[in-house]
Design an enzyme around this catalytic site. Structure first.
Site, PDB file in Angstrom:
ATOM      1  N   GLY A  48      35.647  18.400 -53.700  1.00 23.76           N
ATOM      2  CA  GLY A  48      35.127  18.756 -55.006  1.00 23.76           C
ATOM      3  C   GLY A  48      34.119  19.879 -54.863  1.00 23.76           C
ATOM      4  N   GLN A  53      26.967  24.939 -57.383  1.00 25.18           N
ATOM      5  CA  GLN A  53      27.013  25.114 -55.921  1.00 25.18           C
ATOM      6  C   GLN A  53      27.408  26.524 -55.509  1.00 25.18           C
ATOM      7  OE1 GLN A  53      29.559  21.421 -55.216  1.00 25.18           O
ATOM      8  NE2 GLN A  53      28.253  21.423 -53.418  1.00 25.18           N
ATOM      9  N   CYS A 110      27.973  16.332 -48.740  1.00 32.01           N
ATOM     10  CA  CYS A 110      27.992  17.353 -49.782  1.00 32.01           C
ATOM     11  C   CYS A 110      28.051  18.719 -49.108  1.00 32.01           C
ATOM     12  CB  CYS A 110      26.723  17.244 -50.629  1.00 32.01           C
ATOM     13  SG  CYS A 110      26.594  18.508 -51.898  1.00 32.01           S
ATOM     14  N   LEU A 111      28.817  19.634 -49.681  1.00 31.41           N
ATOM     15  CA  LEU A 111      28.947  20.975 -49.095  1.00 31.41           C
ATOM     16  C   LEU A 111      27.634  21.755 -49.183  1.00 31.41           C
ATOM     17  CD1 LEU A 111      32.482  21.992 -50.454  1.00 31.41           C
ATOM     18  CD2 LEU A 111      31.899  21.225 -48.153  1.00 31.41           C
ATOM     19  N   HIS A 152      29.805  12.253 -58.128  1.00 26.79           N
ATOM     20  CA  HIS A 152      29.112  13.228 -57.276  1.00 26.79           C
ATOM     21  C   HIS A 152      29.108  14.616 -57.930  1.00 26.79           C
ATOM     22  CE1 HIS A 152      28.169  14.943 -53.124  1.00 26.79           C
ATOM     23  NE2 HIS A 152      28.482  16.025 -53.834  1.00 26.79           N
ATOM     24  N   GLU A 153      30.272  15.057 -58.393  1.00 27.05           N
ATOM     25  CA  GLU A 153      30.382  16.413 -58.948  1.00 27.05           C
ATOM     26  C   GLU A 153      29.649  16.542 -60.278  1.00 27.05           C
ATOM     27  OE1 GLU A 153      31.266  18.673 -57.023  1.00 27.05           O
ATOM     28  OE2 GLU A 153      32.119  17.321 -55.523  1.00 27.05           O
ATOM     29  N   HIS A 156      26.017  17.029 -59.989  1.00 26.01           N
ATOM     30  CA  HIS A 156      25.634  18.419 -59.704  1.00 26.01           C
ATOM     31  C   HIS A 156      25.334  19.178 -61.000  1.00 26.01           C
ATOM     32  CE1 HIS A 156      25.950  19.173 -55.426  1.00 26.01           C
ATOM     33  NE2 HIS A 156      27.147  18.637 -55.341  1.00 26.01           N
TER      34      HIS A 156
END
Ligand code: ZN
Length: 181
Positions: A48, A53, A110-111, A152-153, A156
């Site tokens: 995702g 991000q 997480c990226l 999670h997304e 953000h």
């Protein structure tokens, strides 16, 4: 071309992002952004990616869980995490409703915080109401790992990172996660 993924500490990751109108969604700029986000997510690789991000404070996320990511998994591992492949899903202006009080505890990364993971409790079942990449409204009920990715997304988009919900005693490097868990 790939987009640069912002790292924790960048204030854009802590800002509440703006909604998009259907007209904006159909614009070249946003269509291009969606394509680049998909390419960047696949390259990372990740399951995702949210627009903040990549430096865009917009209520837009892309999600995709490809079967190659869990190819070496046993059926038992899949069942434990309730993880099944998810086709590419674009969620714009998403509204998330928690449908289950039951929480699953799993390691999550997480990226924007590469190299580290920790246990994050997440609701097992959620409903999402959003617009897709064409600006069409859809409703989706998601369970297990899919529900986790959505939570999670969408976090953000509210300026929230997984470390905000993490059991910090479980925080560890990915190397140690592979070694000890
Ligand atoms: Zn993330």
């Amino acid at each position: 071309m790939l987009l640069k993924i912002l790292q924790a500490g960048n204030p854009i990751l802590r800002a509440r992002s703006e909604t998009l109108s259907v007209e904006e969604i159909k614009s070249y700029r946003i269509q291009q952004l969606i394509q680049l986000m998909v390419m960047t997510m696949r390259d990372a690789p990740g399951v995702g990616l949210a627009a903040p991000q990549v430096g865009e404070s917009l209520q837009l996320t892309v999600i995709e869980d490809r079967d190659i990511y869990t190819m070496g998994w046993t059926e038992q591992q899949r069942k434990e995490k309730l993880r099944q492949p998810i086709p590419l899903q674009v969620c714009i202006n998403p509204k998330l409703t928690i449908l289950s009080t039951e929480r699953a505890l799993h390691y999550e990364g997480c990226l924007s915080l590469p190299g580290y993971v920790g246990v994050v409790p997440r609701a097992l079942r959620v409903k999402i109401e959003a617009l897709d990449e064409k600006g069409n409204a859809f409703v989706n009920i998601a369970e297990g790992w899919h529900a986790r990715i959505l939570q999670h997304e969408i976090d953000h988009l509210q300026g929230c990172l997984c470390i905000d919900h993490m059991d910090m005693h479980t925080f560890m490097s990915v190397d140690n996660y592979k070694r000890y868990s």
